[in-house]
Structure formats: structure tokens, C-alpha cells
Design a protein around this motif. Structure first.
Motif, PDB file in Angstrom:
ATOM      1  N   ASP A  99     -15.835  34.017 -31.750  1.00  0.00           N
ATOM      2  CA  ASP A  99     -16.902  35.045 -32.379  1.00  0.00           C
ATOM      3  C   ASP A  99     -17.187  36.234 -31.480  1.00  0.00           C
ATOM      4  O   ASP A  99     -17.229  37.507 -32.111  1.00  0.00           O
ATOM      5  N   ILE A 100     -17.075  36.021 -30.175  1.00  0.00           N
ATOM      6  CA  ILE A 100     -17.258  37.090 -29.166  1.00  0.00           C
ATOM      7  C   ILE A 100     -16.161  38.038 -29.187  1.00  0.00           C
ATOM      8  O   ILE A 100     -16.239  39.223 -29.252  1.00  0.00           O
ATOM      9  N   ARG A 101     -15.018  37.624 -29.245  1.00  0.00           N
ATOM     10  CA  ARG A 101     -13.559  38.214 -29.286  1.00  0.00           C
ATOM     11  C   ARG A 101     -13.611  39.027 -30.499  1.00  0.00           C
ATOM     12  O   ARG A 101     -13.295  40.426 -30.613  1.00  0.00           O
ATOM     13  N   THR A 102     -14.068  38.674 -31.547  1.00  0.00           N
ATOM     14  CA  THR A 102     -14.086  39.457 -33.163  1.00  0.00           C
ATOM     15  C   THR A 102     -14.942  40.596 -32.763  1.00  0.00           C
ATOM     16  O   THR A 102     -14.712  41.629 -33.188  1.00  0.00           O
ATOM     17  N   ARG A 103     -16.219  40.097 -32.460  1.00  0.00           N
ATOM     18  CA  ARG A 103     -17.229  41.173 -32.161  1.00  0.00           C
ATOM     19  C   ARG A 103     -17.009  42.266 -31.196  1.00  0.00           C
ATOM     20  O   ARG A 103     -17.300  43.384 -31.527  1.00  0.00           O
ATOM     21  N   MET A 104     -16.243  41.944 -30.194  1.00  0.00           N
ATOM     22  CA  MET A 104     -16.006  42.879 -29.213  1.00  0.00           C
ATOM     23  C   MET A 104     -14.719  43.787 -29.750  1.00  0.00           C
ATOM     24  O   MET A 104     -15.018  44.973 -29.556  1.00  0.00           O
ATOM     25  N   VAL A 105     -13.651  43.290 -30.372  1.00  0.00           N
ATOM     26  CA  VAL A 105     -12.813  44.202 -30.959  1.00  0.00           C
ATOM     27  C   VAL A 105     -13.702  45.230 -31.922  1.00  0.00           C
ATOM     28  O   VAL A 105     -12.981  46.332 -31.993  1.00  0.00           O
ATOM     29  N   SER A 106     -14.536  44.741 -32.565  1.00  0.00           N
ATOM     30  CA  SER A 106     -15.172  45.617 -33.677  1.00  0.00           C
ATOM     31  C   SER A 106     -15.829  46.577 -32.929  1.00  0.00           C
ATOM     32  O   SER A 106     -16.003  47.875 -33.598  1.00  0.00           O
ATOM     33  N   GLN A 107     -16.363  46.446 -31.640  1.00  0.00           N
ATOM     34  CA  GLN A 107     -16.834  47.411 -30.843  1.00  0.00           C
ATOM     35  C   GLN A 107     -15.851  48.143 -30.264  1.00  0.00           C
ATOM     36  O   GLN A 107     -16.376  49.386 -29.701  1.00  0.00           O
TER      37      GLN A 107
ATOM     38  N   LEU B  11     -24.354  29.302 -18.297  1.00  0.00           N
ATOM     39  CA  LEU B  11     -24.876  29.138 -17.060  1.00  0.00           C
ATOM     40  C   LEU B  11     -26.144  28.124 -17.034  1.00  0.00           C
ATOM     41  O   LEU B  11     -26.551  27.580 -15.811  1.00  0.00           O
ATOM     42  N   GLY B  12     -26.708  27.899 -18.210  1.00  0.00           N
ATOM     43  CA  GLY B  12     -27.848  27.082 -18.122  1.00  0.00           C
ATOM     44  C   GLY B  12     -29.143  27.772 -17.671  1.00  0.00           C
ATOM     45  O   GLY B  12     -30.095  27.189 -17.431  1.00  0.00           O
ATOM     46  N   GLN B  13     -29.240  29.179 -17.542  1.00  0.00           N
ATOM     47  CA  GLN B  13     -30.413  30.156 -17.358  1.00  0.00           C
ATOM     48  C   GLN B  13     -30.190  31.339 -18.213  1.00  0.00           C
ATOM     49  O   GLN B  13     -29.152  31.844 -18.693  1.00  0.00           O
ATOM     50  N   PRO B  14     -31.495  31.845 -18.470  1.00  0.00           N
ATOM     51  CA  PRO B  14     -31.409  33.247 -19.480  1.00  0.00           C
ATOM     52  C   PRO B  14     -30.663  34.367 -18.673  1.00  0.00           C
ATOM     53  O   PRO B  14     -30.453  34.158 -17.405  1.00  0.00           O
ATOM     54  N   VAL B  15     -30.179  35.171 -19.140  1.00  0.00           N
ATOM     55  CA  VAL B  15     -29.301  36.387 -18.870  1.00  0.00           C
ATOM     56  C   VAL B  15     -30.000  37.659 -19.132  1.00  0.00           C
ATOM     57  O   VAL B  15     -30.173  37.672 -20.305  1.00  0.00           O
ATOM     58  N   VAL B  16     -30.568  38.282 -18.109  1.00  0.00           N
ATOM     59  CA  VAL B  16     -31.525  39.295 -18.652  1.00  0.00           C
ATOM     60  C   VAL B  16     -30.649  40.660 -18.134  1.00  0.00           C
ATOM     61  O   VAL B  16     -30.134  40.926 -16.999  1.00  0.00           O
ATOM     62  N   ILE B  17     -30.940  41.686 -19.306  1.00  0.00           N
ATOM     63  CA  ILE B  17     -30.365  43.267 -18.906  1.00  0.00           C
ATOM     64  C   ILE B  17     -31.228  44.104 -18.509  1.00  0.00           C
ATOM     65  O   ILE B  17     -32.563  44.005 -19.051  1.00  0.00           O
ATOM     66  N   ASP B  18     -30.828  44.605 -17.276  1.00  0.00           N
ATOM     67  CA  ASP B  18     -31.909  45.646 -16.623  1.00  0.00           C
ATOM     68  C   ASP B  18     -31.016  46.903 -16.590  1.00  0.00           C
ATOM     69  O   ASP B  18     -30.047  47.019 -16.234  1.00  0.00           O
ATOM     70  N   TYR B  19     -31.810  48.243 -16.628  1.00  0.00           N
ATOM     71  CA  TYR B  19     -31.408  49.319 -16.584  1.00  0.00           C
ATOM     72  C   TYR B  19     -31.711  50.253 -15.301  1.00  0.00           C
ATOM     73  O   TYR B  19     -32.909  50.298 -15.169  1.00  0.00           O
ATOM     74  N   LYS B  20     -31.031  50.477 -14.439  1.00  0.00           N
ATOM     75  CA  LYS B  20     -31.045  51.512 -13.571  1.00  0.00           C
ATOM     76  C   LYS B  20     -30.137  52.597 -13.521  1.00  0.00           C
ATOM     77  O   LYS B  20     -29.080  52.750 -12.808  1.00  0.00           O
ATOM     78  N   ALA B  21     -30.654  53.710 -14.237  1.00  0.00           N
ATOM     79  CA  ALA B  21     -29.627  54.651 -14.610  1.00  0.00           C
ATOM     80  C   ALA B  21     -29.800  55.750 -13.872  1.00  0.00           C
ATOM     81  O   ALA B  21     -30.827  56.113 -13.280  1.00  0.00           O
TER      82      ALA B  21
ATOM     83  N   ARG C  48     -24.773  43.164 -23.810  1.00  0.00           N
ATOM     84  CA  ARG C  48     -25.679  42.161 -24.593  1.00  0.00           C
ATOM     85  C   ARG C  48     -24.708  41.514 -25.533  1.00  0.00           C
ATOM     86  O   ARG C  48     -25.417  40.222 -26.019  1.00  0.00           O
ATOM     87  N   LEU C  49     -23.781  41.768 -25.963  1.00  0.00           N
ATOM     88  CA  LEU C  49     -22.591  40.951 -26.602  1.00  0.00           C
ATOM     89  C   LEU C  49     -22.239  39.604 -25.947  1.00  0.00           C
ATOM     90  O   LEU C  49     -22.256  38.678 -26.303  1.00  0.00           O
ATOM     91  N   LEU C  50     -22.205  39.706 -24.750  1.00  0.00           N
ATOM     92  CA  LEU C  50     -21.913  38.551 -23.797  1.00  0.00           C
ATOM     93  C   LEU C  50     -23.145  37.829 -23.148  1.00  0.00           C
ATOM     94  O   LEU C  50     -23.082  36.529 -22.900  1.00  0.00           O
ATOM     95  N   ALA C  51     -24.392  38.476 -23.228  1.00  0.00           N
ATOM     96  CA  ALA C  51     -25.373  37.801 -22.626  1.00  0.00           C
ATOM     97  C   ALA C  51     -25.843  36.460 -22.925  1.00  0.00           C
ATOM     98  O   ALA C  51     -26.027  35.521 -22.239  1.00  0.00           O
ATOM     99  N   ASP C  52     -26.195  36.111 -24.210  1.00  0.00           N
ATOM    100  CA  ASP C  52     -26.521  34.835 -24.764  1.00  0.00           C
ATOM    101  C   ASP C  52     -25.677  33.819 -24.404  1.00  0.00           C
ATOM    102  O   ASP C  52     -26.014  32.966 -23.939  1.00  0.00           O
ATOM    103  N   GLU C  53     -24.370  34.018 -24.704  1.00  0.00           N
ATOM    104  CA  GLU C  53     -23.523  33.037 -24.577  1.00  0.00           C
ATOM    105  C   GLU C  53     -23.449  32.799 -23.270  1.00  0.00           C
ATOM    106  O   GLU C  53     -23.114  31.525 -22.660  1.00  0.00           O
ATOM    107  N   LEU C  54     -23.330  33.670 -22.401  1.00  0.00           N
ATOM    108  CA  LEU C  54     -23.148  33.484 -20.896  1.00  0.00           C
ATOM    109  C   LEU C  54     -24.377  32.686 -20.403  1.00  0.00           C
ATOM    110  O   LEU C  54     -24.311  31.804 -19.482  1.00  0.00           O
TER     111      LEU C  54
END
Length: 325
Positions: free
Chosen positions: A282-290, A60-70, A50-56
Motif C-alpha cells: 500500500d505504501i509503495r502504491t501511494r508513493m508512486v501516486s505522489q 518501531l513501537g513508538q509514535p513518529v512525529v513530524i516537526d517543521y523547522k523551515a 507523512r506517508l511513511l510515519a504511521d507505518e514506521l
């Protein structure tokens, strides 16, 4: 004139051959990109994706959707992606277990990492922390080893389950130190941590984000981290190498895979997009905080990395005696 005609013909053939590939890269993505996660929502891999999805999506010029298949340690999601259309629109965000441990643990796995997938990018590395209950009379790795050797089989370590990274890293530790510590598997990290805090088990090796919250609350004591460098989330905790275990550099990692057969231009476009995202301050900072360290590898380097990691973890699985159907 004949050689010149032959050369022109060859150039024309190359242009025609490259045309479809170039068109594929330009046309991709033509619809939203779906990232599959083989675990329930709310876990560390989900937070990373989710941290990467919006910026990605912006890159790419298209929405990035997260889906779960656990299910089955991430294998359900992996199998879904392996059988998906190899056009770059369905990707797998996976962890160490899914990519390099499961192939050694499961005797009837439905996929082979380097055969059924095209690596896209490694996105992060994540060290583990070796943590103990505060009642354990050991304030360093050396003291823990001394305690374990003086009482073989008296100390227990908890894990999130058989064959996972929190099981195999302590097994590597035992081999490196010549100690005998009993493994107590749980159904996930949460119940294992509950018993560790209660003193039912004495130690664990878990991802830094999971462990750090309990360490900072004073409920656990961190003795070391498993990476070559100290973790920013636990800056006062030494590495196992600093603690005397030379060469002990074991980290979990996250990465993105596409179905095998995905065209190279699409892989390169995706890889470049992930690189740009991971270079965003910003992504790098937030990733490290995770608790995850940005650690980009492009699609070719990531394939080489996986090829190196797989036999290493297979050896750890064999030494542990773990095998699942």
C-alpha cells in the motif's frame, strides 16, 4: 592452560564490549521519534514523510512525529538535527538540495553532510519533467534543441530559485545540448509555474508530481523526464536518454539522516524499519501516486550513494556559477 585462559578472557572482553551496543538497540526507541523537515508543511517532502510515519511508528513501537523547522533551503532543519542528541530519536527527512546541493551552493554552511550526519536510509527517487508552455513550437527534445540553437538567448526557463534542483537540471541540459537558454529564478515553484503557464517563461524542469498536474490539465506540455526509466505518472513522456541525450540520468531523492555519532545498532534498527515500511504494498502504491519511486538503500549503501552524488552536483553548481552566503 594459559592459551585457553587467554582465549576465554578475550571472549569475555568481546561480550562486555558488545553488551552496551546490544542494549542500545534493544532499548531504542524509548520515546517518540521526531522527524524534522526543513521546509514548510504541505510540500512534497512533507507528504512523503507523512506517508511513511504511521507505518514506521508501528515498526518501531513508538509514535513518529513530524516537526517543521523551515528556512534557508532546508539548512535550518538540518542544523537543528546535526546538533541534536545522537540517540536516534531525532531524524532529518531531507531532499537532494539539503543533502548534496547546499554544501556546494552555500559558502558558509553550518553543516557537512557526511561529517555531521549518519545516513539512515534513502527512501525514494523522484525524476523531473521538462515542460514547456503549449505555445512553444516544440513537441520533442530534438525540436526544442533546434529552436534554442536557432534563437540563442531568446528562450527562458523558470526555476524555484538559484541553486535548487530546478535551476541546476536545466543547466545540465544546456551543457549536454550546447544551447543558451536564460535562467529566470523565482521565489518558489508556484510563481514560476504561474509565469510558465502565462508564457512569461517558456520552459521548466520540475518534479514529476508538480509538473504532471499541469500537463494532465492541458496547461503545459511535457517533452521528457530526467530519469533512466519512464515515470508511471507520465507514462507517455519519453526519457531524455530516449530523446537522444545518452547518459542523462538525473533524479532528485529523499532520505533520512541522524546526527553523527548515532550508535550503529540504532542506525541498523532504523534502516531495517524503513526497509520494511517501503516494502509495504500500500505504501509503495501511494508513493508512486505522489510521483516518487520507492528506492531503498540501507545506511551503508546510502552513505556511499551520497559520497558519489556530492561531487556530481558540486560540478553542476560550479558550472552554473551559483554561490550563496
Amino acid at each position: 592452560m594459559q592459551p585457553r585462559r587467554l582465549m576465554l578472557g578475550a571472549l569475555a572482553a568481546l561480550a562486555l564490549a558488545g553488551g552496551p551496543l546490544a542494549a542500545q538497540a534493544q532499548a531504542f526507541p524509548s520515546k517518540p521519534v521526531k522527524i524534522i523537515i526543513g521546509f514548510p508543511a504541505g510540500g512534497p517532502l512533507d507528504a512523503h514523510a507523512r506517508l511513511l510515519a504511521d507505518e514506521l511508528g508501528k515498526r518501531l513501537g513508538q509514535p513518529v512525529v513530524i516537526d517543521y523547522k523551515a528556512g534557508a533551503g532546508g539548512t535550518v532543519g538540518a542544523e537543528f538535527v546535526a546538533k541534536s542528541e545522537p540517540d536516534g530519536h531525532t531524524l532529518l527527512m531531507a531532499n537532494t538540495g539539503t543533502m548534496v546541493i547546499n554544501p556546494a551552493v552555500y559558502s558558509k554552511l553550518s553543516y557537512q553532510t557526511l561529517k555531521d550526519f549518519a545516513p539512515v536510509a534513502r527512501t525514494a527517487q523522484q525524476p523531473l519533467a521538462l515542460v514547456v508552455n503549449p505555445a512553444v513550437p516544440a513537441n520533442s527534445v530534438a525540436e526544442l534543441v533546434k529552436l534554442a540553437k536557432s534563437q540563442p538567448g531568446r528562450l527562458n526557463y523558470g526555476s524555484a530559485g538559484n541553486g535548487g534542483i530546478s535551476h541546476l537540471v536545466p543547466e545540465m541540459f544546456k551543457q549536454a545540448t550546447g544551447t543558451f537558454i536564460v535562467h529566470i529564478p523565482y521565489r518558489g515553484s508556484a510563481p514560476a509555474f504561474t509565469d510558465l503557464i502565462a508564457g512569461q517563461v517558456q520552459l521548466m524542469a520540475e518534479s514529476v508530481p508538480q509538473a504532471a498536474q499541469y500537463v494532465k490539465a492541458g496547461k503545459l506540455r511535457a517533452l521528457a523526464v530526467t530519469s533512466r526509466e519512464r515515470s508511471a505518472a507520465l507514462p507517455d513522456t519519453p526519457t531524455l536518454i530516449e530523446s537522444g541525450l545518452m547518459g542523462f540520468d538525473v533524479v532528485g531523492f529523499y532520505g533520512v539522516l541522524a546526527p553523527a555519532g548515532t550508535p550503529r545498532p540504532v542506525l541498523e534498527k532504523l534502516s531495517g524499519a524503513f526497509k520494511a515500511v517501503l516494502e509495504t504494498p500500500d505504501i509503495r502504491t501511494r508513493m508512486v501516486s505522489q510521483g516518487a519511486d520507492p528506492a531503498f538503500l540501507d545506511h551503508e549503501a546510502f552513505r556511499g550513494f551520497l559520497a558519489t552524488e556530492m561531487p556530481r552536483w558540486a560540478a553542476a553548481v560550479k558550472a552554473s556559477g551559483t554561490k550563496l552566503d
